[in-house]
Design a protein around this motif. Structure first.
Motif, PDB file in Angstrom:
ATOM      1  N   THR A  59       5.138  -6.868   7.972  1.00 13.67           N
ATOM      2  CA  THR A  59       4.627  -5.900   7.034  1.00 13.67           C
ATOM      3  C   THR A  59       3.991  -6.288   5.690  1.00 13.67           C
ATOM      4  O   THR A  59       3.612  -7.180   4.753  1.00 13.67           O
ATOM      5  CB  THR A  59       5.932  -5.223   7.020  1.00 13.67           C
ATOM      6  OG1 THR A  59       6.347  -5.329   7.748  1.00 13.67           O
ATOM      7  CG2 THR A  59       6.213  -4.620   4.907  1.00 13.67           C
ATOM      8  N   VAL A  60       3.012  -5.414   5.049  1.00 14.16           N
ATOM      9  CA  VAL A  60       2.226  -5.203   3.956  1.00 14.16           C
ATOM     10  C   VAL A  60       2.843  -3.819   2.806  1.00 14.16           C
ATOM     11  O   VAL A  60       2.817  -2.871   3.683  1.00 14.16           O
ATOM     12  CB  VAL A  60       0.347  -5.272   4.944  1.00 14.16           C
ATOM     13  CG1 VAL A  60       0.278  -4.527   5.201  1.00 14.16           C
ATOM     14  CG2 VAL A  60       0.069  -5.954   3.290  1.00 14.16           C
ATOM     15  N   THR A  61       2.592  -4.354   1.842  1.00 11.30           N
ATOM     16  CA  THR A  61       2.793  -2.912   0.545  1.00 11.30           C
ATOM     17  C   THR A  61       1.052  -2.754  -0.039  1.00 11.30           C
ATOM     18  O   THR A  61       0.472  -4.153  -0.342  1.00 11.30           O
ATOM     19  CB  THR A  61       4.069  -3.601   0.190  1.00 11.30           C
ATOM     20  OG1 THR A  61       5.442  -3.435   0.337  1.00 11.30           O
ATOM     21  CG2 THR A  61       3.844  -1.963  -1.158  1.00 11.30           C
ATOM     22  N   LEU A  62       0.437  -1.775  -0.002  1.00 11.83           N
ATOM     23  CA  LEU A  62      -0.632  -1.572  -0.496  1.00 11.83           C
ATOM     24  C   LEU A  62      -0.187  -0.861  -2.118  1.00 11.83           C
ATOM     25  O   LEU A  62       0.548   0.311  -1.882  1.00 11.83           O
ATOM     26  CB  LEU A  62      -1.485  -0.547   0.278  1.00 11.83           C
ATOM     27  CG  LEU A  62      -2.142  -1.570   1.111  1.00 11.83           C
ATOM     28  CD1 LEU A  62      -2.974  -0.534   2.492  1.00 11.83           C
ATOM     29  CD2 LEU A  62      -2.459  -2.042   1.137  1.00 11.83           C
ATOM     30  N   SER A  63      -0.303  -0.964  -3.204  1.00 14.30           N
ATOM     31  CA  SER A  63      -0.296  -0.043  -3.880  1.00 14.30           C
ATOM     32  C   SER A  63      -1.597   0.658  -4.635  1.00 14.30           C
ATOM     33  O   SER A  63      -2.475   0.861  -4.598  1.00 14.30           O
ATOM     34  CB  SER A  63      -0.683  -1.856  -5.375  1.00 14.30           C
ATOM     35  OG  SER A  63       0.417  -2.885  -5.302  1.00 14.30           O
ATOM     36  N   CYS A  64      -0.521   0.840  -5.753  1.00 14.31           N
ATOM     37  CA  CYS A  64      -1.367   2.747  -6.109  1.00 14.31           C
ATOM     38  C   CYS A  64      -0.425   2.773  -7.316  1.00 14.31           C
ATOM     39  O   CYS A  64       0.812   3.201  -7.542  1.00 14.31           O
ATOM     40  CB  CYS A  64      -1.588   3.911  -4.989  1.00 14.31           C
ATOM     41  SG  CYS A  64      -2.573   5.385  -5.896  1.00 14.31           S
ATOM     42  N   THR A  65      -0.878   3.195  -8.643  1.00 16.46           N
ATOM     43  CA  THR A  65      -0.298   4.154  -9.615  1.00 16.46           C
ATOM     44  C   THR A  65      -2.021   5.066  -9.965  1.00 16.46           C
ATOM     45  O   THR A  65      -2.493   5.069  -9.561  1.00 16.46           O
ATOM     46  CB  THR A  65      -0.746   2.872 -11.073  1.00 16.46           C
ATOM     47  OG1 THR A  65      -1.730   2.426 -11.117  1.00 16.46           O
ATOM     48  CG2 THR A  65       0.224   2.171 -10.387  1.00 16.46           C
ATOM     49  N   TYR A  66      -0.935   6.441 -11.032  1.00 22.37           N
ATOM     50  CA  TYR A  66      -2.020   7.154 -11.398  1.00 22.37           C
ATOM     51  C   TYR A  66      -1.463   7.887 -12.747  1.00 22.37           C
ATOM     52  O   TYR A  66      -0.130   7.035 -12.791  1.00 22.37           O
ATOM     53  CB  TYR A  66      -1.720   8.399 -10.073  1.00 22.37           C
ATOM     54  CG  TYR A  66      -0.128   8.397  -9.616  1.00 22.37           C
ATOM     55  CD1 TYR A  66       0.851   7.778  -9.098  1.00 22.37           C
ATOM     56  CD2 TYR A  66       0.304   9.910 -10.784  1.00 22.37           C
ATOM     57  CE1 TYR A  66       1.641   8.404  -9.242  1.00 22.37           C
ATOM     58  CE2 TYR A  66       1.404  10.131 -10.618  1.00 22.37           C
ATOM     59  CZ  TYR A  66       2.049   9.302  -9.692  1.00 22.37           C
ATOM     60  OH  TYR A  66       3.197  10.182  -9.588  1.00 22.37           O
ATOM     61  N   ASP A  67      -2.059   8.301 -13.307  1.00 25.54           N
ATOM     62  CA  ASP A  67      -1.811   9.184 -14.397  1.00 25.54           C
ATOM     63  C   ASP A  67      -2.425  10.861 -14.723  1.00 25.54           C
ATOM     64  O   ASP A  67      -3.201  10.794 -13.821  1.00 25.54           O
ATOM     65  CB  ASP A  67      -2.972   8.403 -15.555  1.00 25.54           C
ATOM     66  CG  ASP A  67      -2.909   8.500 -16.570  1.00 25.54           C
ATOM     67  OD1 ASP A  67      -3.416   9.092 -17.959  1.00 25.54           O
ATOM     68  OD2 ASP A  67      -1.608   9.167 -17.228  1.00 25.54           O
ATOM     69  N   THR A  68      -1.372  11.132 -14.922  1.00 27.47           N
ATOM     70  CA  THR A  68      -1.214  12.675 -14.596  1.00 27.47           C
ATOM     71  C   THR A  68       0.290  13.088 -15.681  1.00 27.47           C
ATOM     72  O   THR A  68       0.614  12.373 -16.519  1.00 27.47           O
ATOM     73  CB  THR A  68      -0.920  13.266 -13.603  1.00 27.47           C
ATOM     74  OG1 THR A  68      -1.112  14.453 -13.707  1.00 27.47           O
ATOM     75  CG2 THR A  68       0.407  12.910 -13.075  1.00 27.47           C
ATOM     76  N   SER A  69      -0.562  14.549 -16.247  1.00 24.67           N
ATOM     77  CA  SER A  69       0.576  14.620 -17.009  1.00 24.67           C
ATOM     78  C   SER A  69       1.756  16.212 -16.732  1.00 24.67           C
ATOM     79  O   SER A  69       1.781  17.261 -16.808  1.00 24.67           O
ATOM     80  CB  SER A  69      -0.705  15.914 -18.577  1.00 24.67           C
ATOM     81  OG  SER A  69      -1.361  16.424 -17.902  1.00 24.67           O
ATOM     82  N   GLU A  70       0.584  16.428 -14.949  1.00 21.18           N
ATOM     83  CA  GLU A  70       1.465  17.382 -14.470  1.00 21.18           C
ATOM     84  C   GLU A  70       2.298  17.034 -14.318  1.00 21.18           C
ATOM     85  O   GLU A  70       2.900  15.541 -13.580  1.00 21.18           O
ATOM     86  CB  GLU A  70       0.405  18.102 -13.359  1.00 21.18           C
ATOM     87  CG  GLU A  70      -0.712  18.439 -13.816  1.00 21.18           C
ATOM     88  CD  GLU A  70      -2.042  18.564 -13.075  1.00 21.18           C
ATOM     89  OE1 GLU A  70      -2.903  19.491 -13.123  1.00 21.18           O
ATOM     90  OE2 GLU A  70      -1.864  17.816 -11.256  1.00 21.18           O
TER      91      GLU A  70
END
Lengths: 116, 115
Positions: B18-29
Protein backbone atom coordinates in the motif's frame (compact mmCIF):
# COMPACT_ATOMS: atom_id res chain seq x y z
CA UNK A 1 -18.10 9.75 -19.90
CA UNK A 2 -16.98 11.47 -23.10
CA UNK A 3 -14.68 9.98 -25.72
CA UNK A 4 -12.21 12.54 -27.02
CA UNK A 5 -9.83 12.25 -29.95
CA UNK A 6 -7.02 14.59 -30.94
CA UNK A 7 -5.11 15.01 -34.17
CA UNK A 8 -2.22 14.86 -34.70
CA UNK A 9 -1.01 12.62 -31.89
CA UNK A 10 2.49 14.00 -32.32
CA UNK A 11 4.43 16.25 -34.62
CA UNK A 12 7.88 17.69 -35.14
CA UNK A 13 7.88 21.24 -36.45
CA UNK A 14 10.35 23.89 -37.45
CA UNK A 15 10.54 27.13 -35.54
CA UNK A 16 8.52 29.95 -37.02
CA UNK A 17 5.82 27.67 -38.38
CA UNK A 18 2.32 27.05 -37.01
CA UNK A 19 0.47 23.87 -36.10
CA UNK A 20 -3.26 23.36 -35.69
CA UNK A 21 -4.42 20.69 -33.26
CA UNK A 22 -7.91 19.26 -33.60
CA UNK A 23 -10.12 17.98 -30.79
CA UNK A 24 -13.24 15.92 -31.50
CA UNK A 25 -15.76 14.78 -28.88
CA UNK A 26 -18.34 12.04 -29.33
CA UNK A 27 -21.10 14.09 -27.70
CA UNK A 28 -22.17 17.71 -27.51
CA UNK A 29 -20.45 19.65 -24.77
CA UNK A 30 -20.68 23.26 -23.69
CA UNK A 31 -17.21 23.82 -22.35
CA UNK A 32 -13.94 22.71 -23.90
CA UNK A 33 -10.56 23.38 -22.33
CA UNK A 34 -7.05 23.44 -23.74
CA UNK A 35 -4.12 22.61 -21.44
CA UNK A 36 -0.38 22.64 -21.95
CA UNK A 37 1.99 20.22 -20.25
CA UNK A 38 5.61 21.20 -20.63
CA UNK A 39 8.24 18.43 -20.33
CA UNK A 40 8.27 17.00 -16.84
CA UNK A 41 5.72 19.53 -15.63
CA UNK A 42 2.11 19.63 -14.59
CA UNK A 43 -0.82 20.83 -16.67
CA UNK A 44 -1.55 24.51 -17.17
CA UNK A 45 -4.78 25.84 -18.63
CA UNK A 46 -4.34 27.82 -21.83
CA UNK A 47 -7.93 28.78 -22.50
CA UNK A 48 -11.58 27.85 -22.20
CA UNK A 49 -13.60 27.61 -25.40
CA UNK A 50 -17.36 28.03 -25.60
CA UNK A 51 -19.27 27.45 -28.78
CA UNK A 52 -20.28 30.70 -30.44
CA UNK A 53 -18.10 33.01 -28.37
CA UNK A 54 -14.49 34.08 -28.06
CA UNK A 55 -12.22 31.83 -26.04
CA UNK A 56 -11.20 33.00 -22.59
CA UNK A 57 -7.42 32.94 -22.11
CA UNK A 58 -5.51 32.47 -18.88
CA UNK A 59 -2.79 34.81 -17.76
CA UNK A 60 0.32 34.34 -19.84
CA UNK A 61 -1.50 33.10 -22.93
CA UNK A 62 -2.71 35.34 -25.77
CA UNK A 63 -4.98 34.86 -28.72
CA UNK A 64 -2.35 35.83 -31.29
CA UNK A 65 -0.10 33.01 -30.13
CA UNK A 66 -2.80 30.40 -29.44
CA UNK A 67 -5.88 31.13 -31.57
CA UNK A 68 -8.78 28.79 -30.84
CA UNK A 69 -11.83 27.94 -32.89
CA UNK A 70 -15.03 26.36 -31.61
CA UNK A 71 -17.35 26.02 -34.60
CA UNK A 72 -19.80 23.58 -32.98
CA UNK A 73 -20.51 21.65 -29.80
CA UNK A 74 -18.32 18.65 -30.65
CA UNK A 75 -15.18 20.18 -32.15
CA UNK A 76 -12.41 22.68 -31.39
CA UNK A 77 -8.99 23.57 -32.72
CA UNK A 78 -5.96 25.11 -31.07
CA UNK A 79 -3.26 26.67 -33.22
CA UNK A 80 0.26 27.16 -31.91
CA UNK A 81 1.58 30.06 -33.95
CA UNK A 82 5.08 31.16 -34.83
CA UNK A 83 6.50 28.28 -32.85
CA UNK A 84 9.73 28.30 -30.90
CA UNK A 85 11.47 25.44 -29.05
CA UNK A 86 9.83 26.68 -25.84
CA UNK A 87 6.48 25.59 -27.27
CA UNK A 88 7.57 21.96 -27.18
CA UNK A 89 4.93 20.41 -24.94
CA UNK A 90 1.99 18.07 -24.79
CA UNK A 91 -1.25 19.86 -25.61
CA UNK A 92 -4.39 18.33 -24.16
CA UNK A 93 -8.02 18.96 -24.92
CA UNK A 94 -10.53 18.46 -22.12
CA UNK A 95 -14.30 18.56 -21.84
CA UNK A 96 -16.73 18.62 -19.01
CA UNK A 97 -19.00 15.65 -18.63
CA UNK A 98 -20.95 13.97 -15.90
CA UNK A 99 -20.01 11.02 -13.76
CA UNK A 100 -22.44 9.79 -11.13
CA UNK A 101 -24.36 13.03 -11.58
CA UNK A 102 -21.45 15.40 -10.96
CA UNK A 103 -19.38 17.53 -13.31
CA UNK A 104 -16.11 15.84 -14.18
CA UNK A 105 -13.43 16.71 -16.70
CA UNK A 106 -12.31 14.17 -19.26
CA UNK A 107 -9.14 14.46 -21.32
CA UNK A 108 -8.09 13.62 -24.83
CA UNK A 109 -4.95 11.57 -25.50
CA UNK A 110 -2.86 14.70 -26.08
CA UNK A 111 -0.70 16.00 -28.90
CA UNK A 112 3.05 15.80 -28.35
CA UNK A 113 4.76 18.70 -30.10
CA UNK A 114 8.49 19.06 -30.62
CA UNK A 115 9.78 22.30 -32.10
CA UNK A 116 13.27 22.30 -33.55
CA UNK B 1 -6.59 31.89 -6.51
CA UNK B 2 -6.39 28.28 -5.56
CA UNK B 3 -3.12 26.38 -5.34
CA UNK B 4 -2.45 22.67 -5.16
CA UNK B 5 0.76 21.22 -3.76
CA UNK B 6 2.12 17.70 -4.06
CA UNK B 7 5.19 17.47 -1.87
CA UNK B 8 6.40 14.09 -3.11
CA UNK B 9 7.99 14.27 -6.60
CA UNK B 10 8.58 10.51 -6.56
CA UNK B 11 7.35 7.54 -4.60
CA UNK B 12 7.98 3.84 -4.91
CA UNK B 13 6.06 0.86 -3.60
CA UNK B 14 6.50 -2.87 -3.66
CA UNK B 15 3.94 -4.78 -5.69
CA UNK B 16 0.94 -5.80 -3.52
CA UNK B 17 1.82 -3.22 -0.86
CA UNK B 18 0.00 0.00 0.00
CA UNK B 19 1.17 3.51 -0.80
CA UNK B 20 -0.18 6.95 0.06
CA UNK B 21 0.31 10.03 -2.10
CA UNK B 22 -0.03 13.43 -0.45
CA UNK B 23 -1.81 16.53 -1.66
CA UNK B 24 -2.60 19.82 0.03
CA UNK B 25 -4.48 22.77 -1.38
CA UNK B 26 -5.30 26.32 -0.53
CA UNK B 27 -8.70 27.90 -1.09
CA UNK B 28 -11.14 30.30 0.49
CA UNK B 29 -14.12 28.53 -1.05
CA UNK B 30 -16.36 26.18 0.90
CA UNK B 31 -17.77 24.18 -2.00
CA UNK B 32 -15.45 22.53 -4.48
CA UNK B 33 -14.31 19.23 -5.96
CA UNK B 34 -11.00 17.42 -5.65
CA UNK B 35 -9.65 14.86 -8.07
CA UNK B 36 -6.81 12.43 -8.56
CA UNK B 37 -5.77 11.80 -12.14
CA UNK B 38 -3.34 9.18 -13.37
CA UNK B 39 -1.09 9.76 -16.38
CA UNK B 40 0.74 6.63 -17.57
CA UNK B 41 3.55 6.85 -20.13
CA UNK B 42 0.91 6.84 -22.86
CA UNK B 43 0.14 10.37 -21.48
CA UNK B 44 -3.63 9.78 -21.41
CA UNK B 45 -5.07 11.50 -18.33
CA UNK B 46 -7.31 9.04 -16.52
CA UNK B 47 -9.65 10.04 -13.72
CA UNK B 48 -8.95 7.88 -10.68
CA UNK B 49 -11.23 9.28 -8.02
CA UNK B 50 -13.27 12.36 -7.15
CA UNK B 51 -14.34 13.91 -3.84
CA UNK B 52 -17.02 16.51 -3.25
CA UNK B 53 -16.02 18.93 -0.49
CA UNK B 54 -19.43 18.90 1.16
CA UNK B 55 -19.27 15.14 1.68
CA UNK B 56 -17.64 13.98 4.89
CA UNK B 57 -17.36 10.40 3.70
CA UNK B 58 -14.12 9.61 1.92
CA UNK B 59 -14.47 8.47 -1.68
CA UNK B 60 -13.40 4.96 -2.67
CA UNK B 61 -12.97 3.28 -6.05
CA UNK B 62 -11.91 -0.33 -5.76
CA UNK B 63 -8.25 -0.28 -4.64
CA UNK B 64 -8.14 3.51 -4.53
CA UNK B 65 -9.37 5.58 -1.60
CA UNK B 66 -8.83 9.10 -0.33
CA UNK B 67 -8.34 10.66 3.06
CA UNK B 68 -10.06 14.03 2.79
CA UNK B 69 -9.38 16.40 5.67
CA UNK B 70 -11.28 19.58 4.82
CA UNK B 71 -10.12 21.65 7.79
CA UNK B 72 -6.50 20.75 7.10
CA UNK B 73 -7.02 21.17 3.33
CA UNK B 74 -5.48 17.79 2.74
CA UNK B 75 -6.48 15.18 0.15
CA UNK B 76 -4.28 12.09 0.06
CA UNK B 77 -4.66 9.07 -2.20
CA UNK B 78 -4.18 5.56 -0.91
CA UNK B 79 -3.50 2.76 -3.34
CA UNK B 80 -3.94 -0.70 -1.87
CA UNK B 81 -2.55 -3.94 -3.29
CA UNK B 82 -0.37 -1.99 -5.73
CA UNK B 83 -0.02 -3.42 -9.21
CA UNK B 84 2.60 -2.90 -11.89
CA UNK B 85 -0.01 -1.10 -13.96
CA UNK B 86 -0.35 1.54 -11.25
CA UNK B 87 3.04 2.97 -12.21
CA UNK B 88 2.38 6.44 -13.56
CA UNK B 89 2.36 10.15 -12.77
CA UNK B 90 -0.42 11.05 -10.37
CA UNK B 91 -1.87 14.54 -10.32
CA UNK B 92 -4.06 16.04 -7.64
CA UNK B 93 -6.49 18.67 -8.94
CA UNK B 94 -8.92 21.22 -7.56
CA UNK B 95 -12.06 22.54 -9.17
CA UNK B 96 -14.52 25.13 -7.94
CA UNK B 97 -18.13 24.00 -7.85
CA UNK B 98 -20.48 24.91 -10.67
CA UNK B 99 -20.34 24.21 -14.35
CA UNK B 100 -17.50 25.21 -16.62
CA UNK B 101 -14.76 25.70 -14.08
CA UNK B 102 -11.14 24.84 -14.81
CA UNK B 103 -8.95 22.37 -13.00
CA UNK B 104 -5.94 23.55 -11.02
CA UNK B 105 -3.29 20.85 -10.88
CA UNK B 106 -0.55 20.01 -8.45
CA UNK B 107 2.95 19.33 -9.66
CA UNK B 108 2.51 15.58 -9.80
CA UNK B 109 4.00 12.54 -8.09
CA UNK B 110 5.76 9.83 -10.06
CA UNK B 111 4.84 6.43 -8.66
CA UNK B 112 7.11 3.48 -9.32
CA UNK B 113 5.98 -0.05 -8.55
CA UNK B 114 8.66 -2.64 -7.86
CA UNK B 115 7.97 -6.28 -8.76
Amino acid sequence: SAVISQKPSRDICQRGTSLTIQCQVDSQVTMMFWYRQQPGQSLTLIATANQGSEATYESGFVIDKFPISRPNLTFSTLTVSNMSPEDSSIYLCSVEGFRDGYETQYFGPGTRLLVL
Amino acid sequence: AQTVTQSQPEMSVQEAETVTLSCTYDTSESDYYLFWYKQPPSRQMILVIRQEAYKQQNATENRFSVNFQKAAKSFSLKISDSQLGDAAMYFCAYRSSGAGNMLTFGGGTRLMVKP
